[in-house]
Design an enzyme around this catalytic site. Structure first.
Site, mmCIF file in Angstrom:
data_model
loop_
_atom_site.group_PDB
_atom_site.id
_atom_site.type_symbol
_atom_site.label_atom_id
_atom_site.label_comp_id
_atom_site.label_asym_id
_atom_site.label_seq_id
_atom_site.Cartn_x
_atom_site.Cartn_y
_atom_site.Cartn_z
ATOM 1 N N GLU A 120 0.828 -1.213 0.000
ATOM 2 C CA GLU A 120 0.000 0.000 0.000
ATOM 3 C C GLU A 120 0.860 1.259 0.000
ATOM 4 O OE1 GLU A 120 -2.029 1.101 3.858
ATOM 5 O OE2 GLU A 120 -1.613 -1.003 4.241
ATOM 6 N N LYS A 122 2.544 4.746 1.144
ATOM 7 C CA LYS A 122 2.936 5.241 2.467
ATOM 8 C C LYS A 122 2.552 6.719 2.521
ATOM 9 C CE LYS A 122 6.711 5.288 5.753
ATOM 10 N NZ LYS A 122 6.508 6.672 6.163
ATOM 11 N N ASP A 124 2.008 10.518 3.831
ATOM 12 C CA ASP A 124 2.886 11.450 4.521
ATOM 13 C C ASP A 124 2.049 12.196 5.557
ATOM 14 O OD1 ASP A 124 5.391 12.291 4.846
ATOM 15 O OD2 ASP A 124 5.487 13.554 3.054
ATOM 16 N N TYR A 232 -3.880 1.200 8.650
ATOM 17 C CA TYR A 232 -3.013 0.269 7.926
ATOM 18 C C TYR A 232 -2.633 -0.976 8.720
ATOM 19 C CZ TYR A 232 0.764 2.863 10.309
ATOM 20 O OH TYR A 232 1.563 3.479 11.227
ATOM 21 N N LYS A 321 10.977 4.057 -0.436
ATOM 22 C CA LYS A 321 10.743 5.501 -0.561
ATOM 23 C C LYS A 321 10.879 5.992 -2.000
ATOM 24 C CE LYS A 321 10.406 6.910 3.827
ATOM 25 N NZ LYS A 321 11.119 8.043 4.317
ATOM 26 N N CYS A 415 8.816 49.584 -8.656
ATOM 27 C CA CYS A 415 8.625 48.370 -9.446
ATOM 28 C C CYS A 415 9.897 48.092 -10.256
ATOM 29 C CB CYS A 415 7.432 48.561 -10.379
ATOM 30 S SG CYS A 415 7.280 47.249 -11.591
ATOM 31 N N CYS A 418 8.798 48.786 -14.194
ATOM 32 C CA CYS A 418 8.404 50.093 -14.754
ATOM 33 C C CYS A 418 8.798 51.259 -13.856
ATOM 34 C CB CYS A 418 6.899 50.120 -15.011
ATOM 35 S SG CYS A 418 5.925 50.178 -13.503
ATOM 36 N N CYS A 433 2.730 46.636 -7.623
ATOM 37 C CA CYS A 433 3.207 47.757 -8.440
ATOM 38 C C CYS A 433 1.991 48.617 -8.740
ATOM 39 C CB CYS A 433 3.810 47.216 -9.734
ATOM 40 S SG CYS A 433 3.845 48.421 -11.071
ATOM 41 N N CYS A 439 2.768 49.431 -16.722
ATOM 42 C CA CYS A 439 3.871 48.503 -16.411
ATOM 43 C C CYS A 439 3.896 47.376 -17.454
ATOM 44 C CB CYS A 439 3.670 47.935 -15.012
ATOM 45 S SG CYS A 439 4.897 46.699 -14.586
HETATM 46 O O1 I6G Z 1 4.679 4.282 9.451
HETATM 47 C C1 I6G Z 1 3.979 3.390 8.767
HETATM 48 C C2 I6G Z 1 3.314 3.765 7.632
HETATM 49 C C3 I6G Z 1 2.581 2.856 6.916
HETATM 50 C C4 I6G Z 1 3.913 2.050 9.234
HETATM 51 C C5 I6G Z 1 3.176 1.110 8.487
HETATM 52 C C6 I6G Z 1 2.509 1.550 7.321
HETATM 53 O O2 I6G Z 1 1.811 0.638 6.665
HETATM 54 C C7 I6G Z 1 1.175 1.026 5.473
HETATM 55 N N1 I6G Z 1 3.115 -0.162 8.900
HETATM 56 C C8 I6G Z 1 3.756 -0.522 10.005
HETATM 57 C C9 I6G Z 1 3.715 -1.937 10.416
HETATM 58 C C10 I6G Z 1 4.492 0.391 10.735
HETATM 59 N N2 I6G Z 1 4.564 1.676 10.349
HETATM 60 C C11 I6G Z 1 5.215 -0.001 11.941
#
Ligand code: I6G
Length: 630
Positions: A120, A122, A124, A232, A321, A415, A418, A433, A439
């Protein structure tokens, strides 16, 4: 050096320094939600520490950052001891490291059999643990240092996608789920745009936005943030049984009302993982949330148990990553660009750096307020960020790397294009400006907007050509475009006779347009496509808009006092009225009037042709046919 060798005093000092640096960075990252370094730099430091400890195993102490996931939680929230430690993930940055991961699994399981992985994206965001007892949400806690986190139950309860009570039946008595809370990209952009407009602090990235929102002391503030969640995995499970495969558990959790990522899949072997990595990577920019990689997990819980974990990460999972969206570079210069409405945008000229696969050498600083707040100076080391289609931006200065005392950058009084006065009304973040169409920069941008696809749509009238036409003095106003000749156009750079002829034809056909497009093309501040359409539908023609009072304008559905003021001040200027008049009378720009019957339209109907005559009641709707013949 052989493993277990005794480190020199110098090595010991370096090791202690590295640990202290990492702890400080973790404090800023986990506790303050204001990281000092881009992830890639932090990952590099962490790797150095791991290398040290591999080389000198005796050095590794229980409180080394490699032995924990984060740092102690802030004091502002109640501490929660996790029922089961929240681990973190090992990272891979190359295909080879993914193959190594699988090789280690095969070795440890003493098998060469194909391994099934649940895979899946990851996200942010911010990791969360949520405990359900008897199907009711009992407590939500941040990851913290992995052992103890912060109680953020009140804030998590404000997130609409987190169920307060599980659906269906058969849930275990105690069910701990783990996941990621995140701010979807559209919500993040809108939140920052509002904050920027109000001169308030913006979030550097969606992860900080999610973590910062979660750590609000007042849940009503969190409730206004566009947060979302993907679950997750699971932690503690008591008084009930779950399926034996991770992918099946995720399906079960979804059936109980918990939100899981729709991109989840099951693949076979490292090659299957790498195919998934590439397929998600190709769609990364189109996803409605930011991801920094994908996660592979051995799908069978029996195999997971057999594989176990090292101190901070399971052996059965890996985060692969993507190239970093943030990088470090240095500022070579800071220029000020002038936009269509005169807004002055500071732009940092950078030492070229590859960010997520693209070389970046310019980054926006948005407006003078943000430049001053970020205090970016020439020579500074900065974090530059490029995500999706958004223009690269300077996130922050790495202040520790500033050398000497470079002069502060201030707003120019005049500016740069101009020479007109630059004005910055009290309380506004944006400086402008005051030259208007005097201008050249504003003229060029206004013309580019006027010919753009959603406006008059003059195909072939590109940005470089407009620059030339303005610089040569041939074009100053919109109406000048319609007085151009094929011979003049053919003399411009990269134009031949044929392209000049095509462009003349495009200019001619642009004369037939619609009222909403014409209004939008004028480039009145805050009058975007939607507002132009509402104005056109309400007033039906340009004359009543030119003469409309503030009150009349505000009768239109999405026109408030600010937009009405912009329209009035545009129409009050004599030269703008002259340009409109010139376009309509001399150059015969025209559009179908909505109070006249539309032309007959022939439509196929049950094998016959019917002729329909409709009266348009707005720019998007016709009345029902009033006359028809077969
Ligand atoms: O930090 C994480 C992001 C996503 C995860 C994770 C994850 O699974 C999609 N899965 C585990 C088992 C852990 N951290 C520890």
């Amino acid at each position: 050096m052989s493993p277990g060798a005794k480190p020199s005093a110098d090595t010991l000092r370096q090791y202690e320094q590295l640990k202290a640096d990492i702890e400080r960075h973790q404090y800023h990252y986990y506790v303050l939600s204001e990281p000092l370094l881009p992830d890639i730099e932090f990952d590099r430091l962490f790797q150095q520490l791991l290398d040290f400890e591999q080389q000198y195993p005796n050095l590794t102490s229980a409180e080394s950052p490699t032995q924990r996931v984060g740092v102690k939680p802030d004091d502002g929230f109640t501490e929660v001891v996790h029922l089961q430690r929240m681990l973190s993930l090992d990272n891979a940055f190359s295909d080879e490291q993914v193959h190594d991961f699988e090789r280690r699994i095969h070795d440890r399981l003493n098998t060469a059999a194909a391994i099934r992985y649940s895979v899946e994206p990851k996200l942010d965001g911010a990791a969360i643990s949520i405990v359900y007892e008897g199907g009711q949400l009992l407590r939500a806690a941040t990851r913290g240092d992995g052992q103890k986190g912060e109680d953020v139950t009140h804030n998590v309860k404000t997130i609409a996608s987190v169920p307060l009570r599980l659906l269906g039946d058969g849930h275990p008595d105690v069910l701990e789920v783990r996941g990621e809370i995140f701010m979807p990209s559209a919500g993040f952009e809108a939140f920052n745009a509002r904050a920027r407009e109000a001169g308030e602090k913006v979030f550097a990235n969606p992860r900080n936005a999610a973590a910062g929102s979660l750590r609000q002391l007042d849940p009503s503030v969190t409730a206004q943030r566009p947060l979302d969640i993907f679950i997750y995995g699971i932690g503690v499970v008591e008084g009930g049984a779950l399926p034996g495969f991770h992918s099946e558990v995720l399906q079960q959790l979804q059936a109980w009302g918990l939100k899981v990522c729709p991109e989840i899949d099951v693949v076979i072997g490292a090659d299957g993982c790498l195919d998934y990595y590439r397929s998600i990577g190709a769609r990364r920019e189109a996803l409605p949330y930011e991801i920094d990689g994908v996660v592979y997990k051995v799908d069978g819980y029996d195999l997971q148990r057999e594989l176990g974990q090292v101190s901070r990460a399971p052996r059965w999972a890996l985060a692969h990553k993507f190239p970093a969206q943030e990088q470090l570079t240095t500022v070579k210069a800071i220029d000020f660009q002038v936009g269509r409405t005169g807004a002055i945008t500071p732009v940092a000229r950078l030492a070229p750096v590859a960010v997520a696969g693209v070389v970046v050498s310019n980054a926006t600083l948005h407006n003078i307020g943000e430049l001053l707040r970020k205090d970016v100076r020439v020579g500074d080391t900065v974090i530059v960020r490029r995500a999706g289609d958004v223009i690269p931006e300077v996130v922050r200065v790495v202040i520790e790397r500033r050398s000497g005392n470079p002069p502060e950058v201030s707003l120019p009084e005049h500016c740069p294009v101009c020479g007109s006065d630059v004005v910055c009304p009290e309380g506004e973040a944006v400086a402008r400006c005051s030259g208007g169409l005097v201008c050249a920069a504003q003229r060029k941008q206004a013309l580019k907007h006027f010919v753009s696809r959603k406006a008059l749509d003059i195909e072939g009238m590109g940005s470089k050509l407009i620059d030339q036409l303005v610089d040569s003095g041939r074009v100053s106003h919109f109406s000048d475009l319609f007085a151009l000749t094929a011979a003049e156009l053919a003399q411009m750079d990269r134009m031949g006779e044929k392209s000049a002829k095509n462009l003349m034809a495009a200019i001619e056909s642009a004369k037939r347009t619609t009222l909403p497009k014409f209004l939008y093309a004028l480039g009145i501040r805050e009058v975007g496509e939607a507002t132009a359409l509402s104005l056109a539908n309400y007033f039906g023609d340009i004359e009543p808009i030119i003469s409309a009072s503030m009150d009349e304008l505000q009768e239109v559905s999405d026109v408030g006092p600010v937009v009405a003021e912009h329209i009035r001040s545009f129409m009050n200027q004599q030269h703008n009225r002259e340009v409109i008049n010139d376009l309509l009378r001399r150059h015969k720009i025209h559009w179908p009037k909505i109070d006249k019957p539309a032309a007959d339209i022939e439509l196929p109907f049950s094998g016959k042709t019917i002729v329909v005559t409709g009266t348009p009641v707005s720019y998007t709707h016709l009345t029902l046919p009033t006359i028809y013949s077969v």
